[in-house]
Design a protein around this motif. Structure first.
Motif, PDB file in Angstrom:
ATOM      1  N   THR A  22      42.042  30.970  49.107  1.00  0.00           N
ATOM      2  CA  THR A  22      41.641  29.874  48.379  1.00  0.00           C
ATOM      3  C   THR A  22      40.132  29.663  47.842  1.00  0.00           C
ATOM      4  O   THR A  22      39.708  28.604  47.526  1.00  0.00           O
ATOM      5  N   SER A  23      39.271  30.643  48.302  1.00  0.00           N
ATOM      6  CA  SER A  23      37.834  30.678  48.059  1.00  0.00           C
ATOM      7  C   SER A  23      37.200  31.775  48.057  1.00  0.00           C
ATOM      8  O   SER A  23      37.787  32.813  48.737  1.00  0.00           O
ATOM      9  N   LEU A  24      36.148  31.789  47.279  1.00  0.00           N
ATOM     10  CA  LEU A  24      35.226  33.210  47.301  1.00  0.00           C
ATOM     11  C   LEU A  24      34.533  33.356  48.449  1.00  0.00           C
ATOM     12  O   LEU A  24      34.042  34.505  48.817  1.00  0.00           O
ATOM     13  N   ASP A  25      34.244  32.499  49.435  1.00  0.00           N
ATOM     14  CA  ASP A  25      33.501  32.528  50.716  1.00  0.00           C
ATOM     15  C   ASP A  25      34.106  33.748  51.685  1.00  0.00           C
ATOM     16  O   ASP A  25      35.322  33.680  51.933  1.00  0.00           O
ATOM     17  N   GLN A  26      33.430  34.702  51.733  1.00  0.00           N
ATOM     18  CA  GLN A  26      33.660  35.952  52.595  1.00  0.00           C
ATOM     19  C   GLN A  26      34.817  36.937  51.867  1.00  0.00           C
ATOM     20  O   GLN A  26      35.309  37.947  52.277  1.00  0.00           O
ATOM     21  N   ALA A  27      35.253  36.579  50.486  1.00  0.00           N
ATOM     22  CA  ALA A  27      36.056  37.561  49.901  1.00  0.00           C
ATOM     23  C   ALA A  27      35.633  38.848  49.561  1.00  0.00           C
ATOM     24  O   ALA A  27      34.372  38.957  49.496  1.00  0.00           O
ATOM     25  N   SER A  28      36.117  39.980  49.789  1.00  0.00           N
ATOM     26  CA  SER A  28      35.738  41.149  49.461  1.00  0.00           C
ATOM     27  C   SER A  28      35.915  41.420  47.972  1.00  0.00           C
ATOM     28  O   SER A  28      36.900  41.438  47.574  1.00  0.00           O
ATOM     29  N   VAL A  29      35.011  42.000  47.270  1.00  0.00           N
ATOM     30  CA  VAL A  29      34.898  42.376  45.819  1.00  0.00           C
ATOM     31  C   VAL A  29      34.513  43.647  45.626  1.00  0.00           C
ATOM     32  O   VAL A  29      33.600  44.337  46.209  1.00  0.00           O
ATOM     33  N   VAL A  30      35.416  44.321  44.674  1.00  0.00           N
ATOM     34  CA  VAL A  30      35.034  45.925  44.262  1.00  0.00           C
ATOM     35  C   VAL A  30      34.878  45.522  42.775  1.00  0.00           C
ATOM     36  O   VAL A  30      35.670  44.916  42.004  1.00  0.00           O
ATOM     37  N   ILE A  31      33.720  46.090  42.177  1.00  0.00           N
ATOM     38  CA  ILE A  31      33.377  45.995  40.723  1.00  0.00           C
ATOM     39  C   ILE A  31      33.200  47.562  40.190  1.00  0.00           C
ATOM     40  O   ILE A  31      32.296  48.166  40.717  1.00  0.00           O
ATOM     41  N   GLN A  32      33.944  47.686  39.048  1.00  0.00           N
ATOM     42  CA  GLN A  32      33.917  48.933  38.545  1.00  0.00           C
ATOM     43  C   GLN A  32      32.889  48.812  37.151  1.00  0.00           C
ATOM     44  O   GLN A  32      33.141  47.895  36.140  1.00  0.00           O
TER      45      GLN A  32
END
Ligand code: NAD
Length: 433
Positions: free
Chosen positions: A213-223
């Motif tokens: 429900t939030s971006l806080d601590q979410a892990s993100v991969v960017i191509q």
């Protein structure tokens, strides 16, 4: 390129799927909203710095002008095709409609490899391309902007060339994405990446991704760590997310620490070596391994057709946010829908760029410059609104979806909404004569 990732096929299928949800749309209207309004192909000679002459091919496509002047980027890429330009112009039509921007859709580009060209050669290509387009572009007919491998400098050359051709009037609104001291808008450079993060944030707040429900601590991969991906990385980090993997055209890296990549070190490394690959403390991976890495949010922000039926079953993400245009094939859409992995589609998620381009155009017409906070605040409002409206439609369509054999994805919800609006306005204006 495989048949599945053919951009024209992807965009035609997306359109056809949207139209299926609009049974009242008349055949002629469907054809009108499908086909590009105007297609220009031009071949022109350019003298290179070594004195040789090369012939380049340029395109400009206006897909639809029902809502206003054409609007869309100029792309420089060695494998650019007319089909791709037409498909991208179509996406622009839908994107402008969805975000409430009074522009139609357009796109253009030159088949060239900017990485192997000198700046003087790029300047000559740009000036000659703009001259070839003549009055086909203009502040109230078709307004270009940056896209892959074009930037503020390219837009400055576009403006300057057009201004030389049309002396004695305010030509600033002929192109957006210009440098700040040449009528560019504060916040334009960051707009697409910032918009992606705003869209993801609002989508999560709306409860669209169970358990996230939030971006806080979410892990993100960017191509793709270019303009869009690079700014998005910074903005995700500013929201407390951890960027754990990134790539560029030379390869990808995954974080080895678990805390997320040190972005200052990452950008310094890219600046000094030309690539993200080799950043100390990271593992080098290929494109496929990067896309399949375990994460909460995957952001394809490089090229089209990157996620398809071969790799969609292997994605380990909870949400895909499309930074690039058309990075998923319709087959990938179906696979992810079946796997209950939502996709925030390009026409919703990466609309921040064209929104702030529109703000730039308004400022140029008024000979004004808004403070950056005002641009960001307007961008936030508009991105949130679009995400809310499309998410609501998505839920509604799936709510009455008992009769549907497969869940309706966000792309279909968004595209059908845009097409319905375009058809309404077309009929309001009336078919001429
Ligand atoms: P850019 O040229 O700044 O960056 C592109 C990045 O992609 C570069 O880092 C490049 O190294 C990387 N890349 C190229 N091939 C790759 C591959 N095979 N694997 C991994 N990375 C690869 O371009 P941009 O402006 O950031 O645009 C990226 C995408 O976003 C494009 O699809 C574009 O159409 C879309 N887009 C851009 C804007 C904008 O405002 N710039 C707006 C909307 C959509």
């Amino acid at each position: 390129m495989s048949k599945e990732t053919d951009p024209r096929r992807i965009s035609r299928l997306q359109f056809a799927r949207a139209v299926e949800l609009l049974p009242d749309l008349k055949r002629g209207l469907v054809d009108f909203l499908d086909r590009p309004k105007r297609v220009i192909t031009t071949h022109f000679p350019v003298e290179m710095v070594d004195g040789s002459v090369r012939v380049y091919t340029g395109y400009r496509v206006v897909h639809n002008r029902v809502l206003g002047p054409g609007k869309g980027g100029i792309r420089y890429h060695p494998r650019l095709t007319l089909d791709e330009v037409i498909s991208l112009a179509r996406l622009m039509t839908w994107k402008c409609a969805l975000h409430g921007i009074p522009f139609g859709g357009a796109k253009g580009g030159v088949v060239c490899d900017p990485k192997s060209l000198e700046s003087a050669e790029l300047r000559r290509i740009t000036r000659r391309y703009v001259t070839e387009l003549g009055d086909e572009i203009g502040p109230h007919t078709d307004v270009p902007a940056p896209d892959m491998y074009t930037d503020e400098q390219t837009m400055a050359w576009v403006y300057d060339t057009y201004d030389i051709m049309h002396p004695g009037r305010n030509n600033l609104p002929v192109v957006t994405g210009k440098p700040l001291d040449l009528g560019g808008s504060p916040g334009r450079h960051e707009a697409t990446g910032r918009g992606i993060v705003l869209a993801a944030r609002r989508f999560l707040e709306l409860g669209a991704v169970p358990g996230l429900t939030s971006l806080d601590q979410a892990s993100v991969v960017i191509q793709g760590l270019g303009n869009v991906g690079g700014v998005a990385a910074r903005q995700f980090a500013a929201e407390g997310a951890r960027v754990i993997g990134v790539s560029d055209s030379r390869g990808g890296i995954l974080d080895g620490s678990g805390r997320g990549l040190d972005l200052d070190a990452l950008f310094a490394h890219k600046l000094s070596t030309g690539s993200v690959v080799g950043l100390p403390g990271t593992r080098t991976v290929d494109n496929e391994a990067l896309l399949e890495a375990g994460c909460d949010i995957l952001v394809p922000a490089a090229l089209g057709g990157q996620i398809h039926s071969d790799n969609a079953p292997s994605l380990h993400t909870r949400l895909v946010v499309e930074g690039a245009n058309a990075p998923l094939t319709p087959e990938a859409d179906d696979i992810l829908a079946r796997r209950c992995i939502p996709v925030l589609p390009d026409i919703v998620a990466n609309g921040g760029g064209v929104l702030v381009s529109y703000f730039e155009w308004v400022q140029n017409n008024q000979n004004e410059s808004w403070p950056e906070e005002e641009v960001i605040s307007r961008l936030r409002q508009r991105m949130y609104r679009t995400v809310e409206v499309v998410t609501e439609r998505w839920s509604a369509l799936n709510g009455k979806g008992a009769a549907m054999e497969a869940p309706i994805d966000m792309r279909r919800a968004a595209t059908s909404q845009a097409v319905a609006q375009l058809s309404r306005v077309t009929l309001e204006r009336g078919i001429w004569p």
